[in-house]
Design an enzyme around this catalytic site. Structure first.
Site, PDB file in Angstrom:
ATOM      1  N   LYS A 179     -10.892   2.934  -3.136  1.00 32.26           N
ATOM      2  CA  LYS A 179     -10.266   3.214  -4.429  1.00 32.26           C
ATOM      3  C   LYS A 179     -10.375   1.996  -5.367  1.00 32.26           C
ATOM      4  O   LYS A 179     -10.866   0.949  -4.958  1.00 32.26           O
ATOM      5  CB  LYS A 179      -8.820   3.649  -4.210  1.00 32.26           C
TER       6      LYS A 179
HETATM    7  C1  LIG Z   1      -8.252   9.220  -1.867  1.00 33.95           C
HETATM    8  C2  LIG Z   1      -7.617  10.443  -2.392  1.00 33.95           C
HETATM    9  C3  LIG Z   1      -6.400  10.929  -1.879  1.00 33.95           C
HETATM   10  C4  LIG Z   1      -5.743  10.418  -0.646  1.00 33.95           C
HETATM   11  O1  LIG Z   1      -5.535   9.061  -0.578  1.00 33.95           O
HETATM   12  P1  LIG Z   1      -5.517   8.351   0.867  1.00 33.95           P
HETATM   13  O2  LIG Z   1      -4.976   7.018   0.539  1.00 33.95           O
HETATM   14  O3  LIG Z   1      -6.934   8.317   1.345  1.00 33.95           O
HETATM   15  O4  LIG Z   1      -4.622   9.155   1.747  1.00 33.95           O
HETATM   16  C5  LIG Z   1      -5.815  12.009  -2.509  1.00 33.95           C
HETATM   17  N1  LIG Z   1      -6.383  12.611  -3.558  1.00 33.95           N
HETATM   18  C6  LIG Z   1      -7.560  12.188  -4.073  1.00 33.95           C
HETATM   19  C7  LIG Z   1      -8.117  12.897  -5.267  1.00 33.95           C
HETATM   20  C8  LIG Z   1      -8.217  11.103  -3.490  1.00 33.95           C
HETATM   21  O5  LIG Z   1      -9.389  10.704  -3.988  1.00 33.95           O
END
Ligand SMILES: *Cc1c(COP(=O)(O)O)cnc(C)c1O
Length: 367
Positions: A179
């Protein structure tokens, strides 16, 4: 052949390494002062009285935000089908039903008209996804929510770093490995509603009342009260330490992502493809998606892969999954067959992007 150009990567340096070593030397690995400091720094960064509770993943942030709103069995939450399955699983984890709604083809975001159609007497909340980091149709979504007295829990996993403007309810971030900033794994619930924050802080520690304050003093609760189902969803000091080092670099990351996205848009003009209509001046782009014809998408994907460029498809619509079927979302299905995500991360440089865009130009010149 030169190295593979990866779709996404974490950008880590000596600061993150030193942060981990510092926590190991201090010897308190679980949730303690480092998490408190990270929450404080996130609040300073977001400003405007936003309050933050950190958890172990973005998925748990969504799950706890829903539970904190009192959402559970028998309730419905409307969510765009075009999202990572995490959004859907977080809703079903509460016992509520994720009601898949369609998207707007111009930006990949929740379609407010379809949302309005899918509201029933059981609907308790809307979960818009900030696709690609963009607000999409969020203003219209909030208007629908207000009219129908619904809570809004934003899946802002793509959107960390973008400014938060307007009246907003609950915003959930992810700090997983790819992210905009990472903690290794991590997430955060952000709101100005003190009840939500207090509830999330209890629920992340097995619903032990006020355990957060104890842990921030390096203590534990030995005599305590529990009144509902809670989870082990707190963030650890180790993950918070990585996050703190990353947060210091957010401006550099934002500039890098924006300039790479700008270069893509500049180089890929006048080809038989289109870009999403996003608010480029106000986002920190998380993914860079192009829309091509259904006939050419898989061919282009294979061509790029054969030439050392990794690509992605965000996302397979959730209403096509066995667990979440039973809804019609034709735009999401169309988007899924036409979208292609190009590499975008902070370890790429202009030369990498130009290699990708030259390959795409070559592909279309031969097609
Ligand atoms: C990455 C992501 C999540 C979940 O986040 P995690 O930290 O991996 O659990 C939820 N929604 C979207 C759109 C994502 O890209």
């Amino acid at each position: 052949m030169s190295d593979l150009i990866r779709l996404s990567r974490a950008c880590l340096g000596v600061e993150e390494k030193e942060a981990i070593l510092r926590i190991m030397d201090e010897g308190y690995l679980g949730m303690g002062n480092e998490v408190k400091a990270f929450e404080q720094e996130l609040e300073d960064f977001l400003a405007a009285r936003w309050k933050v509770a950190c958890v172990n993943t973005g998925t748990s942030a969504l799950h706890l935000a829903l539970q904190a709103c009192g959402i559970g069995t028998g309730d419905e939450v409307i969510v765009p089908s075009l999202t990572y399955v995490a959004s859907f699983q977080a809703i079903s984890a509460t016992g509520a039903i994720p009601v898949a709604c369609d998207i707007d083809l111009k930006n990949g975001s929740m379609d407010p008209i379809d949302v309005a159609k899918k509201i029933t007497s059981r609907t308790k909340a809307l979960m818009p996804v900030l696709y690609g980091g963009d607000k999409g149709n969020l203003n219209e979504i909030y208007a629908v929510a207000k009219k129908n007295k619904l809570r809004v829990i934003e899946d802002a996993a793509h959107a960390f770093g973008a400014s938060i403007d307007g009246e907003r309810d609950i915003i959930c971030f992810s700090f997983d490995g790819i992210k905009n900033i990472t903690c290794g794994e991590g997430g955060a619930v952000v709101s100005r509603d003190p009840n939500i924050l207090e509830r999330v802080k209890d629920l992340r520690l097995l619903a032990v009342r006020k355990d957060t304050e104890k842990r921030y003093q390096g203590q534990r609760s030995w005599d305590f009260e529990v009144e509902e189902q809670g989870w082990r969803y707190h963030m650890s000091n180790l993950n918070a330490a990585i996050g703190r080092a990353q947060l210091k670099k957010i401006d550099t990351f934002a500039q890098k992502r924006l300039s790479l996205a700008h270069l893509y848009r500049q180089e890929l003009q006048n080809l038989p493809m289109r870009f999403l209509d996003l608010d480029w001046a106000h986002i920190v782009p998380h993914i860079f998606v192009i829309i091509v014809s259904e006939e050419q998408r898989n061919e282009l994907k294979t061509f790029l892969e054969n030439n050392g460029v990794e690509t992605g498809i965000h996302y397979k619509p959730n209403h096509l999954l066995k667990k979440f079927k039973g809804f019609e979302c034709l735009n999401a299905e169309k988007f899924w067959t036409q979208a292609l995500t190009l590499p975008l991360h902070c370890l790429l440089d202009e030369k990498d992007v130009l290699k990708v865009t030259d390959l795409i130009k070559l592909f279309f010149s031969k097609a």
